[in-house]
Design a protein around this motif. Structure first.
Motif, PDB file in Angstrom:
ATOM      1  N   THR A   1       0.846  -1.235   0.000  1.00  0.00           N
ATOM      2  CA  THR A   1       0.000   0.000   0.000  1.00  0.00           C
ATOM      3  C   THR A   1       0.865   1.263   0.000  1.00  0.00           C
ATOM      4  O   THR A   1       0.368   2.366   0.193  1.00  0.00           O
ATOM      5  N   GLU A   2       2.135   1.071  -0.238  1.00  0.00           N
ATOM      6  CA  GLU A   2       3.048   2.241  -0.169  1.00  0.00           C
ATOM      7  C   GLU A   2       2.682   3.318  -1.184  1.00  0.00           C
ATOM      8  O   GLU A   2       2.654   4.511  -0.888  1.00  0.00           O
ATOM      9  N   GLU A   3       2.372   2.878  -2.445  1.00  0.00           N
ATOM     10  CA  GLU A   3       2.058   3.868  -3.487  1.00  0.00           C
ATOM     11  C   GLU A   3       0.790   4.653  -3.137  1.00  0.00           C
ATOM     12  O   GLU A   3       0.733   5.882  -3.296  1.00  0.00           O
ATOM     13  N   LEU A   4      -0.234   3.903  -2.642  1.00  0.00           N
ATOM     14  CA  LEU A   4      -1.469   4.587  -2.249  1.00  0.00           C
ATOM     15  C   LEU A   4      -1.227   5.553  -1.098  1.00  0.00           C
ATOM     16  O   LEU A   4      -1.787   6.665  -1.073  1.00  0.00           O
ATOM     17  N   GLU A   5      -0.408   5.119  -0.157  1.00  0.00           N
ATOM     18  CA  GLU A   5      -0.105   5.998   0.976  1.00  0.00           C
ATOM     19  C   GLU A   5       0.609   7.258   0.499  1.00  0.00           C
ATOM     20  O   GLU A   5       0.350   8.369   0.983  1.00  0.00           O
ATOM     21  N   ASN A   6       1.521   7.095  -0.466  1.00  0.00           N
ATOM     22  CA  ASN A   6       2.200   8.272  -1.034  1.00  0.00           C
ATOM     23  C   ASN A   6       1.218   9.192  -1.750  1.00  0.00           C
ATOM     24  O   ASN A   6       1.288  10.420  -1.656  1.00  0.00           O
ATOM     25  N   ASN A   7       0.284   8.536  -2.530  1.00  0.00           N
ATOM     26  CA  ASN A   7      -0.717   9.328  -3.245  1.00  0.00           C
ATOM     27  C   ASN A   7      -1.598  10.115  -2.287  1.00  0.00           C
ATOM     28  O   ASN A   7      -1.963  11.262  -2.554  1.00  0.00           O
ATOM     29  N   LEU A   8      -1.961   9.457  -1.177  1.00  0.00           N
ATOM     30  CA  LEU A   8      -2.786  10.148  -0.186  1.00  0.00           C
ATOM     31  C   LEU A   8      -2.052  11.345   0.412  1.00  0.00           C
ATOM     32  O   LEU A   8      -2.655  12.379   0.710  1.00  0.00           O
ATOM     33  N   ARG A   9      -0.738  11.147   0.641  1.00  0.00           N
ATOM     34  CA  ARG A   9       0.040  12.272   1.173  1.00  0.00           C
ATOM     35  C   ARG A   9       0.135  13.414   0.159  1.00  0.00           C
ATOM     36  O   ARG A   9       0.137  14.597   0.509  1.00  0.00           O
ATOM     37  N   GLU A  10       0.203  13.086  -1.125  1.00  0.00           N
ATOM     38  CA  GLU A  10       0.368  14.109  -2.163  1.00  0.00           C
ATOM     39  C   GLU A  10      -0.943  14.781  -2.546  1.00  0.00           C
ATOM     40  O   GLU A  10      -0.962  15.901  -3.064  1.00  0.00           O
ATOM     41  N   ILE A  11      -2.060  14.050  -2.304  1.00  0.00           N
ATOM     42  CA  ILE A  11      -3.334  14.577  -2.785  1.00  0.00           C
ATOM     43  C   ILE A  11      -3.704  15.919  -2.147  1.00  0.00           C
ATOM     44  O   ILE A  11      -4.265  16.800  -2.794  1.00  0.00           O
ATOM     45  N   GLU A  12      -3.370  16.110  -0.875  1.00  0.00           N
ATOM     46  CA  GLU A  12      -3.696  17.374  -0.213  1.00  0.00           C
ATOM     47  C   GLU A  12      -2.916  18.535  -0.822  1.00  0.00           C
ATOM     48  O   GLU A  12      -3.435  19.635  -1.001  1.00  0.00           O
ATOM     49  N   GLU A  13      -1.649  18.268  -1.194  1.00  0.00           N
ATOM     50  CA  GLU A  13      -0.852  19.313  -1.843  1.00  0.00           C
ATOM     51  C   GLU A  13      -1.424  19.646  -3.210  1.00  0.00           C
ATOM     52  O   GLU A  13      -1.511  20.812  -3.610  1.00  0.00           O
ATOM     53  N   VAL A  14      -1.867  18.610  -3.950  1.00  0.00           N
ATOM     54  CA  VAL A  14      -2.495  18.857  -5.264  1.00  0.00           C
ATOM     55  C   VAL A  14      -3.763  19.691  -5.099  1.00  0.00           C
ATOM     56  O   VAL A  14      -4.003  20.663  -5.822  1.00  0.00           O
ATOM     57  N   ASN A  15      -4.580  19.275  -4.128  1.00  0.00           N
ATOM     58  CA  ASN A  15      -5.829  20.002  -3.905  1.00  0.00           C
ATOM     59  C   ASN A  15      -5.585  21.433  -3.449  1.00  0.00           C
ATOM     60  O   ASN A  15      -6.362  22.342  -3.750  1.00  0.00           O
ATOM     61  N   ARG A  16      -4.521  21.655  -2.689  1.00  0.00           N
ATOM     62  CA  ARG A  16      -4.191  23.032  -2.289  1.00  0.00           C
ATOM     63  C   ARG A  16      -3.934  23.897  -3.515  1.00  0.00           C
ATOM     64  O   ARG A  16      -4.396  25.032  -3.612  1.00  0.00           O
ATOM     65  N   LYS A  17      -3.193  23.347  -4.470  1.00  0.00           N
ATOM     66  CA  LYS A  17      -2.901  24.090  -5.697  1.00  0.00           C
ATOM     67  C   LYS A  17      -4.163  24.294  -6.536  1.00  0.00           C
ATOM     68  O   LYS A  17      -4.375  25.352  -7.135  1.00  0.00           O
ATOM     69  N   VAL A  18      -5.013  23.243  -6.571  1.00  0.00           N
ATOM     70  CA  VAL A  18      -6.270  23.364  -7.312  1.00  0.00           C
ATOM     71  C   VAL A  18      -7.131  24.482  -6.715  1.00  0.00           C
ATOM     72  O   VAL A  18      -7.710  25.308  -7.430  1.00  0.00           O
ATOM     73  N   ARG A  19      -7.210  24.470  -5.367  1.00  0.00           N
ATOM     74  CA  ARG A  19      -7.988  25.529  -4.711  1.00  0.00           C
ATOM     75  C   ARG A  19      -7.432  26.904  -5.043  1.00  0.00           C
ATOM     76  O   ARG A  19      -8.188  27.862  -5.263  1.00  0.00           O
ATOM     77  N   ALA A  20      -6.106  27.029  -5.060  1.00  0.00           N
ATOM     78  CA  ALA A  20      -5.490  28.318  -5.399  1.00  0.00           C
ATOM     79  C   ALA A  20      -5.866  28.742  -6.807  1.00  0.00           C
ATOM     80  O   ALA A  20      -6.199  29.910  -7.060  1.00  0.00           O
ATOM     81  N   ASN A  21      -5.831  27.789  -7.751  1.00  0.00           N
ATOM     82  CA  ASN A  21      -6.206  28.110  -9.131  1.00  0.00           C
ATOM     83  C   ASN A  21      -7.675  28.496  -9.238  1.00  0.00           C
ATOM     84  O   ASN A  21      -8.047  29.426  -9.966  1.00  0.00           O
ATOM     85  N   LEU A  22      -8.532  27.771  -8.506  1.00  0.00           N
ATOM     86  CA  LEU A  22      -9.965  28.101  -8.516  1.00  0.00           C
ATOM     87  C   LEU A  22     -10.202  29.484  -7.915  1.00  0.00           C
ATOM     88  O   LEU A  22     -11.048  30.250  -8.400  1.00  0.00           O
ATOM     89  N   ASP A  23      -9.460  29.809  -6.836  1.00  0.00           N
ATOM     90  CA  ASP A  23      -9.592  31.143  -6.232  1.00  0.00           C
ATOM     91  C   ASP A  23      -9.179  32.231  -7.219  1.00  0.00           C
ATOM     92  O   ASP A  23      -9.825  33.279  -7.317  1.00  0.00           O
ATOM     93  N   LYS A  24      -8.088  31.993  -7.926  1.00  0.00           N
ATOM     94  CA  LYS A  24      -7.631  32.979  -8.911  1.00  0.00           C
ATOM     95  C   LYS A  24      -8.648  33.131 -10.037  1.00  0.00           C
ATOM     96  O   LYS A  24      -8.954  34.248 -10.475  1.00  0.00           O
ATOM     97  N   GLN A  25      -9.195  31.994 -10.507  1.00  0.00           N
ATOM     98  CA  GLN A  25     -10.197  32.043 -11.568  1.00  0.00           C
ATOM     99  C   GLN A  25     -11.425  32.832 -11.117  1.00  0.00           C
ATOM    100  O   GLN A  25     -11.959  33.656 -11.847  1.00  0.00           O
ATOM    101  N   LYS A  26     -11.862  32.585  -9.850  1.00  0.00           N
ATOM    102  CA  LYS A  26     -13.014  33.313  -9.309  1.00  0.00           C
ATOM    103  C   LYS A  26     -12.700  34.797  -9.197  1.00  0.00           C
ATOM    104  O   LYS A  26     -13.534  35.657  -9.517  1.00  0.00           O
ATOM    105  N   ALA A  27     -11.495  35.136  -8.745  1.00  0.00           N
ATOM    106  CA  ALA A  27     -11.105  36.546  -8.616  1.00  0.00           C
ATOM    107  C   ALA A  27     -11.093  37.232  -9.972  1.00  0.00           C
ATOM    108  O   ALA A  27     -11.523  38.387 -10.110  1.00  0.00           O
ATOM    109  N   GLU A  28     -10.581  36.539 -10.990  1.00  0.00           N
ATOM    110  CA  GLU A  28     -10.555  37.119 -12.337  1.00  0.00           C
ATOM    111  C   GLU A  28     -11.970  37.323 -12.866  1.00  0.00           C
ATOM    112  O   GLU A  28     -12.267  38.323 -13.522  1.00  0.00           O
TER     113      GLU A  28
END
Length: 428
Positions: free
Chosen positions: A259-286
């Protein structure tokens, strides 16, 4: 037909001792002289004679005379106005010889024409209101100016909001190479839980192997000591041995998944979502900035329309002077407000408006023309002549631009009682 002064005779009024003047009918008649000689007294006397007791000087009688003032004004419509006697009683005689009073004079004499400085000294709003009174668009213009101010404030606020939103949108962080929407970790979690369940089952089966091994050992020991139960135990042994073989066969090919790969993916998913949220915030601001800009453009269109309506209203009005308008409750002539107009332009605007107040009044009194140079005076006189307006003014001067000169209460060189400013300046 406008009413003008044909002739005036004045005696013992303020500084005047005896003066007779026949002003030019169209154009500028300048009464010149040094200070204190009686120039302004001529205008004061005319205003008193035609305007009534409102214009009566506080000390009307000449200080050096014991004879009461005598004023006589002959008008172009045939009416004769006199004030004489101890009480300076008014006598108005019409063209038929009938007696009349101040009411008749008020019907064709505009009070501000006798007191142009009062108009010129008024506030911007007061002067503009007089013009609006003349052209009859005051209420409409006031409403348009109210709408203009409201539209201007709306546009100003929309512009500020748009600028703020643009700045905010520009400051937002954007990440490349990330999904457009937030990633859900549930699917990965489900996969992880399935693998963990399978691994648990594998562990359970391995535990069975150990259990059966223990059972075989125990039974083998019992066989040796319990021969009497040999047959039964032999059967149990055979069965246990058989079960052991089956268990080993089932466990032999089992492979645990990582389950190492899944555990790594789970750790990375929050960082990905943080960036997605930032992009969505910028899109909303624009998007917000774009909407704010559209709102400003809408407010700007409203403001421009109100201003155009105001311009159309004034263009359609019967203004007394070409190039004259009203902006922000103030007179504007040739693009300049009152305090930026030249002295000549101020007089032209003032006399035009005053004349329009009562079109029957064809004459205006103007004091202190010394503020103009001779060239400006000539232009002013030419304008008045073109307009068919009689202007009687005073000037501290004894130059050739003056129609008559007053000296010590008399007309200097009394043989010259009439003159045109243009003729005088052309001759000079």
């Amino acid at each position: 037909m406008t009413v003008k002064i044909n002739q005036l005779e004045l005696e013992n009024v303020k500084r005047i001792k005896a003066v007779k003047v026949e002003p030019t009918q169209n154009g500028l008649t300048i009464i010149g002289g040094r200070n204190g000689q009686g120039k302004t007294s001529v205008l004061d006397a005319i205003a008193w004679a035609l305007g009534g007791d409102t214009f009566k000087p506080s000390r009307p009688q000449n200080d050096k005379s014991v004879v009461p003032p005598h004023l006589k004004v002959e008008l172009s419509n045939g009416i004769v106005v006199e004030r004489k006697g101890k009480n300076s009683a008014l006598k108005v005689t019409d063209t038929t010889g009938k007696k009349a009073g101040q009411a008749l004079l008020d019907s064709f004499i505009e009070k501000l024409a006798l007191n142009v400085p009062k108009f010129m000294a008024g506030s911007d709003k007061e002067k503009a209101n007089i013009l609006l009174q003349i052209i009859g668009v005051g209420p409409q213009l006031m409403e348009l100016e109210r709408q203009e101010k409201e539209a201007y404030q709306d546009r100003l606020m929309a512009g500020r909001i748009a600028d703020q939103k643009k700045k905010f949108a520009k400051e937002q962080i954007h990440y490349d190479g990330v999904p457009d929407q937030l990633v859900s970790p549930q699917e990965l979690i489900n996969q992880q839980q399935a693998i963990l369940a399978q691994n648990g089952e594998n562990a359970r089966k391995r535990e069975n192997v150990s259990n059966f091994e223990y059972l075989v050992k125990v039974l083998t020991d019992e066989v040796a000591s319990l021969q009497k139960r040999l047959n039964d135990k032999q059967k149990e042994l055979e069965k246990a041995t058989n079960d052991l073989a089956i268990a080993k066969t089932n466990a032999m090919d089992l492979v645990d998944q990582s389950t190492e790969e899944l555990e790594n993916n789970l750790r990375e998913i929050e960082e990905v979502n943080r960036k997605v949220r930032a992009n969505l915030d910028k899109q909303k601001a624009e998007e917000d900035a774009h909407q704010a800009e559209l709102e400003w453009e809408n407010k700007d269109s409203v403001l421009k329309k109100v201003r155009q309506d105001k311009m159309d209203l004034l263009k359609g009005a019967n203004l007394p002077l070409e190039g004259l308008s009203i902006e922000d409750s103030a007179l504007v002539y040739k693009g300049q407000k009152w305090d930026n107009m030249s002295s000549a332009e101020q007089l032209i605007v003032a006399t035009s408006i005053v004349r329009k107040l009562n079109p029957q009044c064809g004459m205006v009194l103007v004091d202190k023309l010394e503020q103009m140079d001779t060239e400006t005076l000539k232009e002013f006189g030419q304008w008045a002549e073109k307009e068919g307006l009689q202007i009687i003014g005073t000037r501290v001067s004894i130059g050739s631009e003056c129609s008559i000169i007053i000296e010590d209460g008399y007309v200097k060189d009394a043989g010259v009682l009439q003159g045109s400013f243009d003729a005088a300046t052309d001759a000079s």
